[in-house]
Design a protein around this motif. Structure first.
Motif, PDB file in Angstrom:
ATOM      1  N   ILE A   1      63.375  22.273  64.825  1.00  0.00           N
ATOM      2  CA  ILE A   1      61.963  22.640  64.798  1.00  0.00           C
ATOM      3  C   ILE A   1      61.434  22.433  63.383  1.00  0.00           C
ATOM      4  CG2 ILE A   1      60.303  24.528  65.037  1.00  0.00           C
ATOM      5  CD1 ILE A   1      62.077  25.697  67.215  1.00  0.00           C
ATOM      6  N   PRO A   2      60.389  21.624  63.230  1.00  0.00           N
ATOM      7  CA  PRO A   2      59.839  21.421  61.890  1.00  0.00           C
ATOM      8  C   PRO A   2      59.230  22.717  61.337  1.00  0.00           C
ATOM      9  CG  PRO A   2      58.708  20.023  63.515  1.00  0.00           C
ATOM     10  CD  PRO A   2      59.690  20.869  64.240  1.00  0.00           C
ATOM     11  N   VAL A   3      59.518  22.995  60.078  1.00  0.00           N
ATOM     12  CA  VAL A   3      59.020  24.210  59.442  1.00  0.00           C
ATOM     13  C   VAL A   3      57.487  24.222  59.431  1.00  0.00           C
ATOM     14  CG1 VAL A   3      59.015  25.556  57.303  1.00  0.00           C
ATOM     15  CG2 VAL A   3      61.112  24.447  58.061  1.00  0.00           C
ATOM     16  N   SER A   4      56.871  23.061  59.358  1.00  0.00           N
ATOM     17  CA  SER A   4      55.408  22.992  59.347  1.00  0.00           C
ATOM     18  C   SER A   4      54.805  23.587  60.624  1.00  0.00           C
ATOM     19  CB  SER A   4      54.947  21.550  59.173  1.00  0.00           C
ATOM     20  OG  SER A   4      55.392  20.759  60.262  1.00  0.00           O
ATOM     21  N   LEU A   5      55.546  23.523  61.721  1.00  0.00           N
ATOM     22  CA  LEU A   5      55.074  24.083  62.986  1.00  0.00           C
ATOM     23  C   LEU A   5      54.896  25.602  62.884  1.00  0.00           C
ATOM     24  CD1 LEU A   5      54.532  22.596  65.696  1.00  0.00           C
ATOM     25  CD2 LEU A   5      56.708  23.495  66.480  1.00  0.00           C
ATOM     26  N   LEU A   6      55.667  26.225  62.001  1.00  0.00           N
ATOM     27  CA  LEU A   6      55.650  27.678  61.886  1.00  0.00           C
ATOM     28  C   LEU A   6      54.402  28.219  61.191  1.00  0.00           C
ATOM     29  CD1 LEU A   6      59.391  28.315  61.059  1.00  0.00           C
ATOM     30  CD2 LEU A   6      58.260  28.198  63.278  1.00  0.00           C
TER      31      LEU A   6
ATOM     32  N   HIS B   1      53.460  29.374  67.394  1.00  0.00           N
ATOM     33  CA  HIS B   1      54.831  28.893  67.285  1.00  0.00           C
ATOM     34  C   HIS B   1      55.704  29.875  66.512  1.00  0.00           C
ATOM     35  CE1 HIS B   1      53.173  25.377  69.065  1.00  0.00           C
ATOM     36  NE2 HIS B   1      52.521  25.009  67.978  1.00  0.00           N
ATOM     37  N   LEU B   2      55.129  30.526  65.518  1.00  0.00           N
ATOM     38  CA  LEU B   2      55.882  31.524  64.761  1.00  0.00           C
ATOM     39  C   LEU B   2      56.350  32.655  65.678  1.00  0.00           C
ATOM     40  CD1 LEU B   2      56.883  32.387  61.950  1.00  0.00           C
ATOM     41  CD2 LEU B   2      54.742  33.645  61.685  1.00  0.00           C
TER      42      LEU B   2
ATOM     43  N   ILE C   1      54.426  43.931  80.296  1.00  0.00           N
ATOM     44  CA  ILE C   1      53.607  43.011  81.096  1.00  0.00           C
ATOM     45  C   ILE C   1      52.786  42.101  80.184  1.00  0.00           C
ATOM     46  CG2 ILE C   1      51.670  42.881  82.722  1.00  0.00           C
ATOM     47  CD1 ILE C   1      52.856  45.512  83.983  1.00  0.00           C
ATOM     48  N   LEU C   2      52.155  42.683  79.184  1.00  0.00           N
ATOM     49  CA  LEU C   2      51.356  41.891  78.245  1.00  0.00           C
ATOM     50  C   LEU C   2      52.229  40.924  77.447  1.00  0.00           C
ATOM     51  CD1 LEU C   2      48.854  44.610  76.970  1.00  0.00           C
ATOM     52  CD2 LEU C   2      48.407  42.750  78.598  1.00  0.00           C
ATOM     53  N   ALA C   3      53.418  41.369  77.041  1.00  0.00           N
ATOM     54  CA  ALA C   3      54.335  40.504  76.290  1.00  0.00           C
ATOM     55  C   ALA C   3      54.814  39.344  77.163  1.00  0.00           C
ATOM     56  CB  ALA C   3      55.520  41.311  75.766  1.00  0.00           C
ATOM     57  N   PHE C   4      55.005  39.603  78.450  1.00  0.00           N
ATOM     58  CA  PHE C   4      55.390  38.532  79.373  1.00  0.00           C
ATOM     59  C   PHE C   4      54.258  37.509  79.509  1.00  0.00           C
ATOM     60  CE2 PHE C   4      55.179  36.740  83.637  1.00  0.00           C
ATOM     61  CZ  PHE C   4      56.358  36.012  83.648  1.00  0.00           C
ATOM     62  N   ILE C   5      53.056  37.997  79.745  1.00  0.00           N
ATOM     63  CA  ILE C   5      51.903  37.091  79.898  1.00  0.00           C
ATOM     64  C   ILE C   5      51.696  36.277  78.620  1.00  0.00           C
ATOM     65  CG2 ILE C   5      49.388  37.003  80.187  1.00  0.00           C
ATOM     66  CD1 ILE C   5      49.752  39.535  82.031  1.00  0.00           C
ATOM     67  N   LEU C   6      51.744  36.960  77.475  1.00  0.00           N
ATOM     68  CA  LEU C   6      51.625  36.264  76.195  1.00  0.00           C
ATOM     69  C   LEU C   6      52.751  35.244  76.037  1.00  0.00           C
ATOM     70  CD1 LEU C   6      50.267  35.986  73.391  1.00  0.00           C
ATOM     71  CD2 LEU C   6      51.805  37.814  72.604  1.00  0.00           C
ATOM     72  N   GLY C   7      53.959  35.635  76.438  1.00  0.00           N
ATOM     73  CA  GLY C   7      55.118  34.760  76.320  1.00  0.00           C
ATOM     74  C   GLY C   7      55.001  33.488  77.132  1.00  0.00           C
ATOM     75  N   VAL C   8      54.409  33.573  78.319  1.00  0.00           N
ATOM     76  CA  VAL C   8      54.204  32.370  79.128  1.00  0.00           C
ATOM     77  C   VAL C   8      53.381  31.366  78.327  1.00  0.00           C
ATOM     78  CG1 VAL C   8      53.073  31.457  81.204  1.00  0.00           C
ATOM     79  CG2 VAL C   8      54.479  33.533  81.360  1.00  0.00           C
ATOM     80  N   TYR C   9      52.333  31.862  77.682  1.00  0.00           N
ATOM     81  CA  TYR C   9      51.484  30.988  76.861  1.00  0.00           C
ATOM     82  C   TYR C   9      52.241  30.493  75.620  1.00  0.00           C
ATOM     83  CZ  TYR C   9      48.093  29.475  73.465  1.00  0.00           C
ATOM     84  OH  TYR C   9      47.441  28.742  72.510  1.00  0.00           O
ATOM     85  N   LEU C  10      52.835  31.417  74.852  1.00  0.00           N
ATOM     86  CA  LEU C  10      53.507  31.056  73.604  1.00  0.00           C
ATOM     87  C   LEU C  10      54.615  30.038  73.831  1.00  0.00           C
ATOM     88  CD1 LEU C  10      54.006  34.589  71.978  1.00  0.00           C
ATOM     89  CD2 LEU C  10      52.284  32.887  71.352  1.00  0.00           C
ATOM     90  N   CYS C  11      55.486  30.346  74.770  1.00  0.00           N
ATOM     91  CA  CYS C  11      56.648  29.486  75.014  1.00  0.00           C
ATOM     92  C   CYS C  11      56.220  28.125  75.555  1.00  0.00           C
ATOM     93  CB  CYS C  11      57.620  30.174  75.971  1.00  0.00           C
ATOM     94  SG  CYS C  11      58.329  31.689  75.286  1.00  0.00           S
ATOM     95  N   GLY C  12      55.235  28.128  76.440  1.00  0.00           N
ATOM     96  CA  GLY C  12      54.727  26.868  76.970  1.00  0.00           C
ATOM     97  C   GLY C  12      54.104  26.008  75.882  1.00  0.00           C
ATOM     98  N   ALA C  13      53.324  26.623  75.012  1.00  0.00           N
ATOM     99  CA  ALA C  13      52.664  25.873  73.935  1.00  0.00           C
ATOM    100  C   ALA C  13      53.676  25.277  72.973  1.00  0.00           C
ATOM    101  CB  ALA C  13      51.687  26.790  73.186  1.00  0.00           C
TER     102      ALA C  13
END
Length: 156
Positions: free
Chosen positions: A3-8, A13-14, A56-68
């Protein structure tokens, strides 16, 4: 793929790489799970209903974060994406006794189920893609660990 550090520099992504814990060269899932522990400790002070809302909120957020992050890397479920481990551990340790032995057992059970991937986790991991696919196998591993831990507690 590294993972490129610039992505963080992007907070999405962080978060998905667990504040950098998923960048560990070996066992990033385990390091991500370790990094989830201080957040879990804070969650323990919430009433159970609020804890569930956070899950529940962490799961919903995670779907977005991980997908992105998966889309940005062009790799489905890159090992460095560990937000799913955060949520899975938080599920596994829900209402666990605040005793080091129970916490370590919950941690170990979560990692075991996450790595072993018993049915239907293995099927979902192979067939469901995107952010939801990244999250669901760890959520189920957390549920399996939670149920096992609670059963052991009741039997102790």
């Amino acid at each position: 793929m590294k993972i490129p550090v610039s992505l963080l520099k992007n907070p999405v992504h962080l978060l998905s790489v667990g504040f950098g814990s998923g960048l560990a060269p070996k066992a990033p899932g385990t390091f991500g799970t370790i990094a989830a522990l201080p957040f879990w400790y804070v969650l323990q002070f919430l009433p159970p209903a609020y804890y569930v809302v956070v899950l529940i909120l962490a799961f919903i957020l995670g779907v977005y974060l991980c997908g992105a992050t998966a889309d940005a890397l062009g790799v489905h479920d890159h090992g460095g994406i560990v937000w799913d481990e955060f949520v899975g551990l938080w599920i596994a340790l829900f209402m666990v006794p605040m005793h080091l032995g129970w916490i370590l057992l919950g941690f170990a059970l979560f990692r075991l189920f996450d790595i072993w991937k018993p049915w239907p986790i293995r099927v979902l991991d192979a067939k469901v893609h995107g952010g939801f696919g990244i999250m669901i196998d760890d959520v189920l591993a957390g549920v399996y660990a939670y149920l096992t831990l609670q059963l052991l507690y009741v039997l102790s």
